[in-house]
Design a protein around this motif. Sequence first.
Motif, PDB file in Angstrom:
ATOM      1  N   LYS A   3       0.828  -1.189   0.000  1.00  0.00           N
ATOM      2  CA  LYS A   3       0.000   0.000   0.000  1.00  0.00           C
ATOM      3  C   LYS A   3       0.873   1.253   0.000  1.00  0.00           C
ATOM      4  CE  LYS A   3      -4.090  -1.891   2.317  1.00  0.00           C
ATOM      5  NZ  LYS A   3      -5.032  -1.745   3.461  1.00  0.00           N
ATOM      6  N   VAL A   4       0.351   2.311  -0.626  1.00  0.00           N
ATOM      7  CA  VAL A   4       1.040   3.592  -0.633  1.00  0.00           C
ATOM      8  C   VAL A   4       0.646   4.359   0.619  1.00  0.00           C
ATOM      9  CG1 VAL A   4       1.328   5.774  -1.845  1.00  0.00           C
ATOM     10  CG2 VAL A   4       1.063   3.669  -3.150  1.00  0.00           C
ATOM     11  N   ASP A   5       1.643   4.867   1.338  1.00  0.00           N
ATOM     12  CA  ASP A   5       1.383   5.673   2.524  1.00  0.00           C
ATOM     13  C   ASP A   5       0.956   7.074   2.075  1.00  0.00           C
ATOM     14  OD1 ASP A   5       1.244   6.929   4.911  1.00  0.00           O
ATOM     15  OD2 ASP A   5       3.294   6.515   5.555  1.00  0.00           O
ATOM     16  N   ARG A   6      -0.318   7.397   2.238  1.00  0.00           N
ATOM     17  CA  ARG A   6      -0.865   8.663   1.751  1.00  0.00           C
ATOM     18  C   ARG A   6      -0.882   9.759   2.821  1.00  0.00           C
ATOM     19  NH1 ARG A   6      -4.288   9.228  -2.752  1.00  0.00           N
ATOM     20  NH2 ARG A   6      -5.295  10.833  -1.478  1.00  0.00           N
ATOM     21  N   LYS A   7      -0.316   9.510   3.993  1.00  0.00           N
ATOM     22  CA  LYS A   7      -0.429  10.484   5.080  1.00  0.00           C
ATOM     23  C   LYS A   7       0.136  11.848   4.682  1.00  0.00           C
ATOM     24  CE  LYS A   7      -0.346   7.130   8.881  1.00  0.00           C
ATOM     25  NZ  LYS A   7       0.389   6.669  10.097  1.00  0.00           N
ATOM     26  N   ALA A   8       1.337  11.843   4.125  1.00  0.00           N
ATOM     27  CA  ALA A   8       1.967  13.114   3.735  1.00  0.00           C
ATOM     28  C   ALA A   8       1.186  13.783   2.612  1.00  0.00           C
ATOM     29  CB  ALA A   8       3.421  12.884   3.309  1.00  0.00           C
ATOM     30  N   LEU A   9       0.728  12.967   1.644  1.00  0.00           N
ATOM     31  CA  LEU A   9      -0.039  13.517   0.525  1.00  0.00           C
ATOM     32  C   LEU A   9      -1.359  14.095   1.009  1.00  0.00           C
ATOM     33  CD1 LEU A   9      -0.548  13.963  -2.482  1.00  0.00           C
ATOM     34  CD2 LEU A   9      -1.428  11.621  -2.604  1.00  0.00           C
ATOM     35  N   ASP A  10      -2.083  13.360   1.844  1.00  0.00           N
ATOM     36  CA  ASP A  10      -3.365  13.845   2.358  1.00  0.00           C
ATOM     37  C   ASP A  10      -3.182  15.119   3.185  1.00  0.00           C
ATOM     38  OD1 ASP A  10      -4.742  11.803   1.145  1.00  0.00           O
ATOM     39  OD2 ASP A  10      -4.702  10.497   2.895  1.00  0.00           O
ATOM     40  N   LYS A  11      -2.083  15.192   3.924  1.00  0.00           N
ATOM     41  CA  LYS A  11      -1.802  16.394   4.714  1.00  0.00           C
ATOM     42  C   LYS A  11      -1.567  17.585   3.790  1.00  0.00           C
ATOM     43  CE  LYS A  11       1.231  18.178   8.351  1.00  0.00           C
ATOM     44  NZ  LYS A  11       2.392  17.888   9.235  1.00  0.00           N
ATOM     45  N   THR A  12      -0.849  17.336   2.693  1.00  0.00           N
ATOM     46  CA  THR A  12      -0.610  18.407   1.721  1.00  0.00           C
ATOM     47  C   THR A  12      -1.901  18.864   1.076  1.00  0.00           C
ATOM     48  OG1 THR A  12       1.619  17.573   1.217  1.00  0.00           O
ATOM     49  CG2 THR A  12       0.584  18.988  -0.436  1.00  0.00           C
ATOM     50  N   ILE A  13      -2.761  17.912   0.714  1.00  0.00           N
ATOM     51  CA  ILE A  13      -4.041  18.242   0.088  1.00  0.00           C
ATOM     52  C   ILE A  13      -4.923  19.038   1.043  1.00  0.00           C
ATOM     53  CG2 ILE A  13      -6.187  17.248  -0.796  1.00  0.00           C
ATOM     54  CD1 ILE A  13      -4.538  14.955  -1.950  1.00  0.00           C
ATOM     55  N   ASP A  14      -4.964  18.617   2.313  1.00  0.00           N
ATOM     56  CA  ASP A  14      -5.813  19.292   3.299  1.00  0.00           C
ATOM     57  C   ASP A  14      -5.368  20.729   3.551  1.00  0.00           C
ATOM     58  OD1 ASP A  14      -7.342  17.030   3.565  1.00  0.00           O
ATOM     59  OD2 ASP A  14      -6.281  16.293   5.339  1.00  0.00           O
ATOM     60  N   SER A  15      -4.058  20.971   3.501  1.00  0.00           N
ATOM     61  CA  SER A  15      -3.529  22.315   3.784  1.00  0.00           C
ATOM     62  C   SER A  15      -3.364  23.161   2.527  1.00  0.00           C
ATOM     63  CB  SER A  15      -2.176  22.195   4.498  1.00  0.00           C
ATOM     64  OG  SER A  15      -1.219  21.544   3.656  1.00  0.00           O
ATOM     65  N   MET A  16      -3.697  22.588   1.366  1.00  0.00           N
ATOM     66  CA  MET A  16      -3.499  23.290   0.101  1.00  0.00           C
ATOM     67  C   MET A  16      -4.434  24.490  -0.029  1.00  0.00           C
ATOM     68  SD  MET A  16      -3.759  21.628  -3.717  1.00  0.00           S
ATOM     69  CE  MET A  16      -2.587  20.344  -3.296  1.00  0.00           C
ATOM     70  N   ASN A  17      -3.865  25.632  -0.360  1.00  0.00           N
ATOM     71  CA  ASN A  17      -4.647  26.857  -0.575  1.00  0.00           C
ATOM     72  C   ASN A  17      -4.030  27.567  -1.774  1.00  0.00           C
ATOM     73  OD1 ASN A  17      -6.399  28.982  -0.352  1.00  0.00           O
ATOM     74  ND2 ASN A  17      -5.358  29.929   1.382  1.00  0.00           N
ATOM     75  N   LEU A  18      -4.514  27.236  -2.957  1.00  0.00           N
ATOM     76  CA  LEU A  18      -3.878  27.688  -4.192  1.00  0.00           C
ATOM     77  C   LEU A  18      -4.318  29.075  -4.643  1.00  0.00           C
ATOM     78  CD1 LEU A  18      -4.137  24.387  -6.286  1.00  0.00           C
ATOM     79  CD2 LEU A  18      -2.324  25.116  -4.743  1.00  0.00           C
ATOM     80  N   PHE A  19      -5.494  29.518  -4.205  1.00  0.00           N
ATOM     81  CA  PHE A  19      -6.036  30.776  -4.730  1.00  0.00           C
ATOM     82  C   PHE A  19      -6.536  31.705  -3.616  1.00  0.00           C
ATOM     83  CE2 PHE A  19      -6.723  27.411  -7.862  1.00  0.00           C
ATOM     84  CZ  PHE A  19      -6.115  27.950  -8.983  1.00  0.00           C
ATOM     85  N   PRO A  20      -5.692  32.069  -2.651  1.00  0.00           N
ATOM     86  CA  PRO A  20      -6.161  32.922  -1.545  1.00  0.00           C
ATOM     87  C   PRO A  20      -6.632  34.297  -2.000  1.00  0.00           C
ATOM     88  CG  PRO A  20      -3.764  32.710  -1.521  1.00  0.00           C
ATOM     89  CD  PRO A  20      -4.268  31.717  -2.504  1.00  0.00           C
ATOM     90  N   GLU A  21      -5.856  34.945  -2.881  1.00  0.00           N
ATOM     91  CA  GLU A  21      -6.234  36.283  -3.346  1.00  0.00           C
ATOM     92  C   GLU A  21      -7.445  36.215  -4.278  1.00  0.00           C
ATOM     93  OE1 GLU A  21      -4.964  38.988  -2.105  1.00  0.00           O
ATOM     94  OE2 GLU A  21      -3.716  37.702  -0.849  1.00  0.00           O
ATOM     95  N   THR A  22      -7.492  35.187  -5.109  1.00  0.00           N
ATOM     96  CA  THR A  22      -8.631  35.029  -6.015  1.00  0.00           C
ATOM     97  C   THR A  22      -9.909  34.770  -5.229  1.00  0.00           C
ATOM     98  OG1 THR A  22      -7.132  34.107  -7.683  1.00  0.00           O
ATOM     99  CG2 THR A  22      -9.485  33.791  -8.034  1.00  0.00           C
ATOM    100  N   LYS A  23      -9.814  33.986  -4.150  1.00  0.00           N
ATOM    101  CA  LYS A  23     -10.983  33.724  -3.314  1.00  0.00           C
ATOM    102  C   LYS A  23     -11.531  35.015  -2.724  1.00  0.00           C
ATOM    103  CE  LYS A  23      -9.857  28.965  -1.937  1.00  0.00           C
ATOM    104  NZ  LYS A  23      -9.440  28.101  -0.801  1.00  0.00           N
ATOM    105  N   LYS A  24     -10.620  35.902  -2.296  1.00  0.00           N
ATOM    106  CA  LYS A  24     -11.053  37.185  -1.725  1.00  0.00           C
ATOM    107  C   LYS A  24     -11.785  38.015  -2.786  1.00  0.00           C
ATOM    108  CE  LYS A  24      -7.164  37.463   1.525  1.00  0.00           C
ATOM    109  NZ  LYS A  24      -5.922  38.213   1.882  1.00  0.00           N
ATOM    110  N   ALA A  25     -11.212  38.041  -3.983  1.00  0.00           N
ATOM    111  CA  ALA A  25     -11.815  38.817  -5.067  1.00  0.00           C
ATOM    112  C   ALA A  25     -13.185  38.240  -5.449  1.00  0.00           C
ATOM    113  CB  ALA A  25     -10.885  38.844  -6.280  1.00  0.00           C
ATOM    114  N   VAL A  26     -13.271  36.917  -5.508  1.00  0.00           N
ATOM    115  CA  VAL A  26     -14.534  36.267  -5.858  1.00  0.00           C
ATOM    116  C   VAL A  26     -15.590  36.536  -4.784  1.00  0.00           C
ATOM    117  CG1 VAL A  26     -15.666  34.030  -6.127  1.00  0.00           C
ATOM    118  CG2 VAL A  26     -13.506  34.471  -7.291  1.00  0.00           C
TER     119      VAL A  26
END
Length: 218
Positions: A3-26
């Motif tokens: 099995k692939v250990d997804r802990k690090a990947l899932d942590k990255t996905i959960d903390s991912m915030n790619l569009f902070p400024e765009t979210k504010k504008a929207v």
Amino acid sequence: MIKVDRKALDKTIDSMNLFPETKKAVAEYKENANLLDQRETMLKEQMAVIQKKHTENLMNQQVITDISELIYLKKQAKELVYETNVINSLLEELSEERTAVKLKYVPIFQQAIEDDRRSRPDYHVNQMVELIRWELVKAVADLSQAMQTQQKEVSAIHEVMNDPTVKVQYPRIEYMLNTKVQPVYSESFDTVLSRYHMFAARDGQIPSDIKRPMKEGK
């Protein structure tokens, strides 16, 4: 088994915030757009009320016999038509105002997207793919080596099985001696994982020929 250990990947996905400024504008745009939507809803609701009154007015005109009442209904009908025209005019102005708001936010969105692009980290998956490929191949190889090691531990049987007299009496024994113990693998594809698969995954798609196993092999 593997099995692939997804802990690090899932942590990255959960903390991912790619569009902070765009979210504010929207969020700011939606606030303005919602005000226009509310006004449009109110105007259309009022339009529905007026149209209902107008329909009732026309029906009453057809059956009324009193002249003064008919004059009143005619006057009311004109007022209702006037109100309808006013609301239609307001809806047209609202449409223009909505377009103006969109045009206003285009450069704001452009700047926000650019700011997010500059601050956004790149998520390189080449190393992850290489590591998983290595772990997969190494795991299968380790399993095979362990099986071959155990087969070698009973290699003393060759002394008996290779005896000419034994072979004459047991002619199929040579087939048993030449049978190699190894993991079972059968695959209809030329490659376990191709560029096509990874490009599809990069685009957020799972190729149709990649299926989740129904159950884990034992």
